[in-house]
Enzyme design. Structure first.
Site, mmCIF file in Angstrom:
data_model
loop_
_atom_site.group_PDB
_atom_site.id
_atom_site.type_symbol
_atom_site.label_atom_id
_atom_site.label_comp_id
_atom_site.label_asym_id
_atom_site.label_seq_id
_atom_site.Cartn_x
_atom_site.Cartn_y
_atom_site.Cartn_z
ATOM 1 N N SER A 1 -1.585 -4.866 5.431
ATOM 2 C CA SER A 1 -0.818 -4.236 4.349
ATOM 3 C C SER A 1 0.625 -3.887 4.679
ATOM 4 O O SER A 1 1.389 -3.571 3.771
ATOM 5 C CB SER A 1 -1.539 -2.977 3.860
ATOM 6 O OG SER A 1 -2.638 -3.324 3.065
ATOM 7 N N SER B 1 -0.964 -4.113 0.738
ATOM 8 C CA SER B 1 -0.850 -3.054 -0.246
ATOM 9 C C SER B 1 0.480 -2.305 -0.197
ATOM 10 O O SER B 1 0.842 -1.665 -1.177
ATOM 11 C CB SER B 1 -1.997 -2.063 -0.069
ATOM 12 O OG SER B 1 -1.874 -1.381 1.169
ATOM 13 N N LYS C 1 5.184 5.529 1.619
ATOM 14 C CA LYS C 1 4.094 4.910 0.849
ATOM 15 C C LYS C 1 3.166 5.992 0.306
ATOM 16 O O LYS C 1 2.847 6.948 1.016
ATOM 17 C CB LYS C 1 3.316 3.944 1.753
ATOM 18 C CG LYS C 1 2.220 3.174 1.029
ATOM 19 C CD LYS C 1 1.459 2.273 1.991
ATOM 20 C CE LYS C 1 0.356 1.495 1.281
ATOM 21 N NZ LYS C 1 -0.437 0.667 2.208
#
Lengths: 493, 98
Positions: free
Chosen positions: A180, A156, A81
């Site tokens: 997230s 996210s 990520k």
């Protein structure tokens, strides 16, 4: 040979070990799939094909030269990520303010997996600074849900979950500050762990809400997540809140028996407004666990409804302090420098941060400002204590807590973009675990009538990731929902 | 409660954010909504409740006071928009608006 892109982490490692294929072949197959699918899915912000192939080649060489003493994940491709630093690779956090930031070090959690032998494919999309529930707050455009390209993948860590669901990588790092990891897993039908606060190092994770941030892992099933988490977790002297406790061996059960397990089902998580099919799927999964020998009992977490206002005071307050470092001096582009220092600060920050990041900085600045601190931030930290006590009391009665991850399945693009509060409500079931610091494991429990995955989360006491993995794995031994995958190729035609 | 444009401008100045007139209007409304929502915390009596300092019941530990290698100067400066003579370069600090 089977399509290598469909292999799980464990099958990939077994195939590499048996020399059924090389890491270069596996990496090439995934890069090729990314090339063909990602123009539509947009799961990646940066691809590192050269780095990946060089690492894969080195892994293959190592495997043939010293087969006796190999790092455990040698040659396994993986995505990271884009809020986690990867040395020498652009790390944007989904923000224009870090458009050209190249970190001189890797995050500890990432470095540990690199040391264990993984091959980094690239950096995945995220809401700007991990603030969002849909990836629509990424300055580089949203990712699309592989199950339905008109829907968001969640956020996210939406790029990571979408990449895993679309078979572009067997696993990907996620981070979870308010849901997230878990919420995009729910929306994309993947499995992911949000660890206990302090169990994984935050060093090299670009800070958002420092008392809430955790580094987690997303893959296709519990066994894969546990395999990777084994090597990520543990004490790090570079993170002052990292915990000095030994990491147990995450051994998994060989049978699906859940005999003796006591599951708490919090009534506050089955409220009005929850999509009926989400409730039905989650209740069916709990019934399945009972069929495997567990006992489910209703419990209460009475302060659940306050988690949302508490989170949206504490997280923005911490963010407003953490994001003060983006001043145009040490990182990123700089605007207004021809004028004076004030203009440089305000223009750089005002024009390069996106709307949600500015909204949270404003909110946090207000909550911490003179005259309002006690009423907002101080009050929120006290109510946080009540939320944490709810969990402490619950875990005196039950072993784990089972609940939906989100009130709905993946929503359509732009559905919530004009109404921040409606977007925040998507996080209502994931925020409490972050506020209490407890671990959560999310996994799919079947589709809704549109074919979109529904996710369930198991929450456990601090540092009991081992128990969550055992229960989740037993469920996945008895069911096949985690093997469902989106036929993305057909959707692209 | 409703935030005024002046209050929004004050917060933006504290946060060092330049906002357009449009943004000021929008944030005044949205922040007011969110703060109204947060006001439901007042339903709870918390006088006797300590604030959460840490979610874990553990003591802070100190590390040994020993030097160790850090990042090189080149690495630290590499991401800066302006450098000169191995240092960060910034506009004049004195004489600006404050």
């Amino acid at each position: 040979m089977t399509d290598l892109t469909h292999l799980t982490v464990r099958d990939s490692l077994a195939g590499l070990q048996a020399a059924d294929f090389s890491s270069v072949e596996l990496t090439r197959a995934l890069l090729k799939r990314i090339d063909s699918l990602d123009p539509e899915i947009h799961a990646f912000l940066t691809l590192t094909p050269n780095k990946a192939l060089a690492a894969a080649k080195a892994a293959d060489d190592l495997r043939s030269s010293q087969p006796e003493d190999l790092p455990p994940l040698t040659g396994l491709p993986l995505a990271v990520k884009d809020v986690l630093c990867l040395e020498g690779v652009r790390t944007t956090c989904g923000s224009k303010i870090l458009e050209n930031f190249i970190p001189p070090f890797s995050a500890t959690a990432v470095q540990r997996l690199l040391d264990a032998g993984v091959v980094p494919l690239g950096k995945t999309n995220t809401d700007e600074f991990a603030m969002g529930s849909s990836t629509e707050n990424s300055a580089y455009g949203a990712s699309r849900n592989p199950w339905d390209l008109t829907r968001v993948p969640g956020g996210s860590s939406g790029g990571s979950a979408a990449a895993v669901a679309a078979r572009m990588t067997p696993a990907a790092f996620g981070t979870d500050t308010g849901g997230s990891v878990r919420q995009p897993c729910s929306f994309c039908g993947t499995t992911g762990i949000k660890p206990t606060y302090g169990r994984t190092s935050r060093f090299g994770l670009v800070a958002y809400g420092s008392s809430l941030d955790t580094v987690g892992m997303i893959a296709r099933n519990v066994a894969d997540v546990a395999t990777l988490f084994q090597h990520m977790a543990g004490f790090d002297p570079l993170d002052a809140t990292s915990v000095q406790l030994p990491v147990p061996a995450y051994t998994l059960p060989e049978t699906d028996s859940l005999k003796g397990l006591l599951i708490g089902v919090p009534e506050e998580y089955f409220i009005e407004g929850i999509q009926p099919e989400v409730e039905n799927r989650v209740r069916a999964a709990i019934a399945q666990m009972e069929a495997q020998g567990a006992t489910a009992v209703p419990i209460h977490l009475p302060h659940t409804e306050y988690a949302l206002p508490v989170y949206y005071l504490i997280a923005p307050a911490e963010a407003s302090a953490n994001l003060a470092r983006y001043d145009g001096i040490r990182f990123g582009p700089r605007l207004g420098e021809g004028e004076d220092l004030w203009q440089m600060f305000t223009q750089t920050r005002g024009r390069l941060f996106g709307p949600e990041v500015k909204r949270r900085i404003m909110l946090g600045t207000y909550a911490l400002s003179a005259g309002y601190y006690d009423a907002y931030y101080g009050k929120a930290q006290k109510v946080r204590t009540l939320i944490k006590r709810d969990f402490d009391l619950a875990f005196e009665e039950v072993d784990v807590i089972a609940a939906p991850v989100a009130p709905t399945t993946a929503f359509k693009f732009s559905q919530h973009t004009d109404d921040p509060l409606a977007m925040y409500l998507e996080d209502v079931f994931t925020l409490p675990a972050n506020l209490a610091g407890v671990p959560g494991l999310a996994f799919p429990v079947g589709p809704d009538s549109n074919g979109m995955p529904v996710g369930m989360q198991l929450m456990g006491p601090h540092f009991r990731e081992d128990l969550l993995f055992q229960v989740g794995h037993a469920y996945q031994l008895a069911t096949r929902w985690h093997e469902n995958w989106p036929e993305v190729n057909n959707k692209l035609k | 409660m409703k935030l005024t444009i002046e209050e929004v401008e004050h917060i933006a100045a504290l946060a060092r954010l330049e906002l357009t007139e449009d943004e000021k209007q929008r944030y005044a409304e949205q922040l007011s909504d969110i703060l109204d929502y947060a006001a439901r915390l007042d339903e709870l009596a918390t006088d006797q409740i300590p604030p959460t300092a840490s979610v874990l019941d553990m003591d802070l530990r100190l590390r040994e006071d020993r030097s160790r290698p850090g990042l090189s100067r080149e690495d630290v400066l590499r991401n800066a928009a302006g450098t000169q003579d191995d240092q960060f370069k910034v506009p004049p600090v004195f004489g600006g608006q404050e």
